[in-house]
Design a protein around this motif. Structure first.
Motif, short mmCIF file in Angstrom:
data_model
loop_
_atom_site.label_atom_id
_atom_site.label_comp_id
_atom_site.label_asym_id
_atom_site.label_seq_id
_atom_site.Cartn_x
_atom_site.Cartn_y
_atom_site.Cartn_z
N ILE A 298 0.86 -1.19 0.00
CA ILE A 298 0.00 0.00 0.00
C ILE A 298 0.90 1.24 0.00
O ILE A 298 1.67 1.43 0.93
N PRO A 299 0.81 2.07 -1.03
CA PRO A 299 1.69 3.23 -1.10
C PRO A 299 1.43 4.19 0.06
O PRO A 299 0.28 4.38 0.47
N MET A 300 2.49 4.77 0.57
CA MET A 300 2.39 5.74 1.66
C MET A 300 1.44 6.88 1.28
O MET A 300 0.65 7.34 2.11
N HIS A 301 1.54 7.32 0.02
CA HIS A 301 0.69 8.43 -0.43
C HIS A 301 -0.78 8.13 -0.28
O HIS A 301 -1.57 9.03 -0.01
N VAL A 302 -1.15 6.86 -0.47
CA VAL A 302 -2.56 6.50 -0.38
C VAL A 302 -3.06 6.68 1.05
O VAL A 302 -4.15 7.21 1.29
#
Lengths: 381, 222
Positions: B113-117
């Motif tokens: 899960i990308p940090m940005h998400v």
């Protein structure tokens, strides 16, 4: 009197005031403010700290010193120990990679950011937002079923869903192709007219900043060098560093001479001749300066017949580079100077004008440097 | 077919999953997203049961949980029972043994899960808990199902450690895999065969689920 009013600057409702200072992990010394409805572009080369500044405003990175204030609301104040959670800052943020929720439809991506508004109001507003970014009919698509430009629009709609007090855009056009980029830029230019909140656009693209921003803040190695209107930053920058960051190349050292003439209050010796300067600013005779001749103020002489304006700071040179960029062409002149270092002058002309004047590498060409356009700056120490 | 052993195995697997899944989510999230001193050591410790011979693990558990040990005394003080040669003991052993099977797929799932998400969720006004429920959990779901299937199938098949710490007590610590061994010792091959088949089918479906989930996850991001 003008100075006195500037001293008691009362923060307007909704105005964003940012001052961020730190030495680690990224050295930062940024300060600027953005009025409601204003679009401020944060410009600088890669690694200048633009994105970190944006993330500090959103509260996503710990900030060491300074303050972030939105209208009456203090989001961060190092002195008072205030640091509001990102959730409670009410910020709209469009990430560079958009960061959409991959398991949710376009509509749900927007609806989840409605900050607990009850149904069916949330769904209605989410639909309206989707429509406002021209995505009607695509509500039920998941992000992986949307194109890059459509994803960016969903990200923008999501950023506006929570009635944000500030809109932050982190390189929002970098992940799409040129055509889509131009269209998205036009859409943003239209959309922002309806937004009465401060908008901060982070970009490394100077053209983009010049086209979209009301004001530009130039960031270099984490420090704010100058903030001003696009025209001021481009044509009358406060320092040679800002001029270079804005892509200016016609920067030369000189020593100012002040003749007793009203028409041309300043004079510079250059390339064996004398240049007249209309505005000398704070400089005095004998000051070592850097001077800028922005491409706008370099005027090509017609080669078939002479005209009156040619008496204004005429400069002769030989074309060493001629690049057609499309409607415009870039010309590099090697100036015939008796100094040991050859000097190059770059300017743009309309391609048809270049053709008509027979401009080609090796040709001798004369240009005028308009006295009103020559800008003086302090020399770098 | 030894139904007592079968239900005991299911009970053991259910207990292991019930404790290990929530615990594993907490540990896997921490390992996926936070960096702290000694993180590599924690990761190595989590993976250790994968490479350690079951007898070695069983030995240490037996010593560590014996009635004279600190853990054994504490457990005895609270419940009045012993950890060794009891159902509680094999649950405990099963938790340790299955740690890597639970943590690994979950950690990978959270790392994907990308940090940005997650940051986008926070900026959108979602609390940490809402972000977990509405963003992280749905995105990590295939990894969680994988972990569940792996732990469940692996618990049914665990043999060495269970035998070391639990012995071979019907109805208390005699799981299906131990029952198979028990029948083989007694030359009751037919009974052993049926139970072996049951375990085979369970294990196959466990691996199939893991495979399916892994494929779905990579398909979504690709």
């Amino acid at each position: 009197m003008a100075d006195a009013t500037r001293l008691i600057e009362v923060p307007q409702a909704g105005r964003l005031d940012v001052e961020i200072r730190q030495t680690r992990p990224v050295p930062l010394n940024a300060r600027f403010s953005c009025a409601p409805g204003e679009l401020l572009a944060l410009v600088g080369p890669s690694g200048s700290g633009k994105t970190t500044v944006l993330r500090s405003i959103a509260g996503l990175v710990p900030t060491i010193d300074g303050h972030v204030v939105s209208g009456e609301r203090v989001w961060f104040d190092a002195a008072k120990g205030v640091n509001v959670r990102p959730q409670d800052r009410h910020i709209g943020l469009v990430f560079q990679d958009y960061a959409l929720f991959p398991h949710l439809s376009a509509l749900d991506n927007v609806r989840i950011a409605m900050r607990g508004r009850p149904e069916p109001q949330a769904s209605e507003e989410a639909r309206a937002l989707i429509a406002s970014v021209n995505l009607q009919g695509l509500e039920n698509r998941r992000p992986d079923q949307l194109s890059g430009g459509q994803r960016q629009r969903v990200a923008l709609a999501r950023a506006l869903a929570g009635e944000p007090r500030v809109l932050l855009l982190d390189e929002p056009f970098s992940a799409v192709d040129q055509q889509t980029r131009d269209r998205l830029k036009r859409e943003l230019a239209k959309l922002r007219l309806r937004l009465e909140i401060p908008i901060i656009l982070v970009t490394h693209d100077i053209e983009e900043a010049l086209a979209l921003a009301d004001r530009i803040s130039v960031l270099y190695h984490g420090a704010t060098l100058e903030t001003g209107t696009p025209e001021a930053i481009r044509l009358t920058p406060s320092s040679p560093a800002v001029a270079r960051l804005m892509g200016q190349t016609n920067l030369f050292p000189g020593v100012l001479d002040l003749p007793a003439s009203e028409a041309a209050p300043g004079r510079l010796a250059w390339a064996g001749g004398t240049l007249e300067i209309a505005r000398t600013g704070p400089f005095r005779a004998g000051d070592k300066v850097m001077w800028l001749a922005a491409s706008d103020h370099v005027v090509l002489h017609r080669r078939d017949r002479s005209s009156l304006g040619e008496r204004e700071n005429p400069v002769h040179g030989r074309v060493t580079e001629f690049a057609v960029l499309g409607e415009q062409s870039l010309v590099t002149l090697q100036i015939e100077a008796n100094s040991e270092r050859p000097m190059a002058l770059n300017f743009k002309v309309a391609t048809h004008a270049a053709r008509r004047n027979g401009i080609a590498v090796g040709e001798d060409v004369a240009v005028s440097l308009l006295a009103s356009g020559l800008h003086l700056m302090p020399r770098e120490t | 077919m030894d139904w007592t052993a079968f239900t005991l195995s299911l009970k053991l697997a259910a207990w292991t999953c019930a404790v290990l899944l929530p615990l594993g989510i907490v540990i896997a999230r921490a390992l996926a997203w936070s960096s702290f001193k000694g993180k590599s050591i924690v990761e190595a410790l989590v993976m250790l049961p994968l490479v350690l011979p079951p007898t070695v693990l069983g030995y240490y558990l037996l010593v560590g949980l014996a009635p004279g040990s600190v853990a054994g005394q504490a457990f005895g003080f609270v419940t009045g029972e012993t950890l060794v040669f009891s159902f509680a003991g094999i649950v405990f052993a099963s938790l340790i043994v299955n740690l890597p099977f639970a943590i690994q797929p979950m950690q990978r799932a959270f790392e994907a899960i990308p940090m940005h998400v997650r940051e986008a969720a926070w900026v959108s006004g979602l609390s940490s808990w809402q972000t977990f429920l509405r963003i992280e959990l749905p995105l990590a779901w295939p990894g969680l199902v994988s972990a569940f299937a792996l732990v469940f199938a692996h618990t049914l098949g665990e043999f060495g450690v269970i035998l070391m710490i639990g012995g071979n007590i019907p109805g208390e610590t005699q799981t299906l895999s131990i029952a198979i061994y028990d029948r083989m010792q007694a030359f009751r091959n037919a009974e052993a065969g049926v139970m072996a088949l049951v375990l085979l089918v369970f294990s196959f479906f466990g691996i199939a689920i893991v495979h399916l989930m892994t494929r779905r996850r990579s398909g979504r991001h690709g």
